[in-house]
Design a protein around this motif. Structure first.
Motif, PDB file in Angstrom:
ATOM      1  N   MET A  86     -34.223  -5.444 -42.457  1.00 16.22           N
ATOM      2  CA  MET A  86     -34.038  -6.819 -42.005  1.00 16.22           C
ATOM      3  C   MET A  86     -35.017  -7.112 -40.870  1.00 16.22           C
ATOM      4  N   ALA A  87     -35.626  -8.306 -40.936  1.00 14.06           N
ATOM      5  CA  ALA A  87     -36.573  -8.693 -39.904  1.00 14.06           C
ATOM      6  C   ALA A  87     -35.847  -8.947 -38.586  1.00 14.06           C
ATOM      7  N   ALA A  88     -36.553  -8.670 -37.482  1.00 12.72           N
ATOM      8  CA  ALA A  88     -35.979  -8.929 -36.167  1.00 12.72           C
ATOM      9  C   ALA A  88     -35.712 -10.422 -36.012  1.00 12.72           C
ATOM     10  N   ARG A  89     -34.587 -10.749 -35.386  1.00 10.79           N
ATOM     11  CA  ARG A  89     -34.250 -12.153 -35.179  1.00 10.79           C
ATOM     12  C   ARG A  89     -35.022 -12.693 -33.983  1.00 10.79           C
ATOM     13  N   THR A  90     -35.605 -13.870 -34.154  1.00 13.67           N
ATOM     14  CA  THR A  90     -36.392 -14.462 -33.080  1.00 13.67           C
ATOM     15  C   THR A  90     -36.064 -15.940 -32.940  1.00 13.67           C
ATOM     16  N   GLN A  91     -36.429 -16.515 -31.808  1.00 12.36           N
ATOM     17  CA  GLN A  91     -36.247 -17.934 -31.500  1.00 12.36           C
ATOM     18  C   GLN A  91     -34.770 -18.357 -31.542  1.00 12.36           C
ATOM     19  N   GLU A  92     -33.854 -17.394 -31.440  1.00 14.24           N
ATOM     20  CA  GLU A  92     -32.449 -17.708 -31.673  1.00 14.24           C
ATOM     21  C   GLU A  92     -31.841 -18.592 -30.594  1.00 14.24           C
ATOM     22  N   GLN A  93     -32.499 -18.718 -29.432  1.00 10.17           N
ATOM     23  CA  GLN A  93     -31.952 -19.573 -28.379  1.00 10.17           C
ATOM     24  C   GLN A  93     -32.321 -21.036 -28.556  1.00 10.17           C
ATOM     25  N   TYR A  94     -33.126 -21.352 -29.575  1.00  8.36           N
ATOM     26  CA  TYR A  94     -33.619 -22.718 -29.749  1.00  8.36           C
ATOM     27  C   TYR A  94     -32.944 -23.429 -30.917  1.00  8.36           C
ATOM     28  N   GLN A  95     -32.831 -24.753 -30.786  1.00  8.55           N
ATOM     29  CA  GLN A  95     -32.232 -25.560 -31.853  1.00  8.55           C
ATOM     30  C   GLN A  95     -33.232 -25.839 -32.974  1.00  8.55           C
ATOM     31  N   VAL A  96     -34.504 -25.966 -32.633  1.00 10.00           N
ATOM     32  CA  VAL A  96     -35.553 -26.218 -33.623  1.00 10.00           C
ATOM     33  C   VAL A  96     -36.550 -25.068 -33.550  1.00 10.00           C
ATOM     34  N   ARG A  97     -36.740 -24.388 -34.666  1.00  7.29           N
ATOM     35  CA  ARG A  97     -37.574 -23.192 -34.724  1.00  7.29           C
ATOM     36  C   ARG A  97     -38.688 -23.389 -35.746  1.00  7.29           C
ATOM     37  N   PHE A  98     -39.723 -22.557 -35.648  1.00  9.73           N
ATOM     38  CA  PHE A  98     -40.850 -22.676 -36.579  1.00  9.73           C
ATOM     39  C   PHE A  98     -41.436 -21.306 -36.876  1.00  9.73           C
TER      40      PHE A  98
END
Length: 201
Positions: free
Chosen positions: A1-13
């Motif tokens: 499984m890929a590491a989770r990133t940008q999880e603190q943001y409402q809009v991710r890219f």
């Protein structure tokens, strides 16, 4: 499984299916952004390839197709989901990018979608369309964006007057005939749902 990133943001890219694996956790909507057909895509248009890609994305969120003309419809869908939830809607904007198969094979011999190994290269047309989606979200007040999403947005807002020219002159358009590029740029504002929430495509 890929590491989770940008999880603190409402809009991710992020880019491609691998990027979706990193940023789509905990989201309520994935916007798969794909503007131009691939010359090597066997004739599959962005909507057809996007449906195959949607089958490979993490379970849970609704998946819609984003492009240059339907950013406002995406934003409307997000505000609608927020009203239904009575809480914020977390959005992953995922640009397809350019690879031989966009990291996706439409179907294997059994008719099931299969995953490719290639990582997509950034594509001007998908970056600008993703930025248009983020900009539309910011316009309706959904502005808790990741640095990645904010950068895509800045690319679009800074170049919005030249978008059609830039897409027509980009690498992604070089191997396509003019009519195909114009048809992609003429795509309407309707929102295409690729996968309902909680289901596979």
């Amino acid at each position: 499984m890929a590491a989770r990133t940008q999880e603190q943001y409402q809009v991710r890219f992020a880019w491609g299916s691998a990027g979706a694996d990193r940023i789509a956790h905990g989201t309520h909507l994935v916007v798969w952004v794909d503007v131009l057909p691939e010359p090597s895509g066997g004739g599959a248009d962005p909507a057809a390839r996007a449906r195959a890609a949607a089958a490979l994305l993490p379970d849970g969120p609704e998946v819609v197709l984003g492009h240059l003309a339907n950013a406002a419809a995406v934003a409307e869908r997000v505000t609608s989901l927020q009203a239904e939830r009575g809480d914020r809607c977390v959005v992953a904007v995922v640009a397809a990018g350019r690879t031989t198969d966009l990291g996706v094979t439409v179907a294997d011999a059994a008719g099931e979608p299969t995953d490719g190994a290639e990582t997509p290269e950034p594509a001007v047309e998908d970056l600008l369309a993703a930025g248009a989606v983020v900009d539309a979200l910011v316009t309706v007040g959904i502005d808790h964006t990741s640095p990645e999403a904010a950068t895509a947005c800045a690319a679009y807002t800074g170049l919005r007057r030249a978008v059609r020219h830039l897409v027509s002159a980009a690498e992604g358009a070089a191997d396509l005939d003019r009519e195909t590029v114009h048809a992609a740029l003429a795509a309407g504002p309707e929102l295409v749902v690729l996968r309902e929430s909680g289901t596979r495509a």
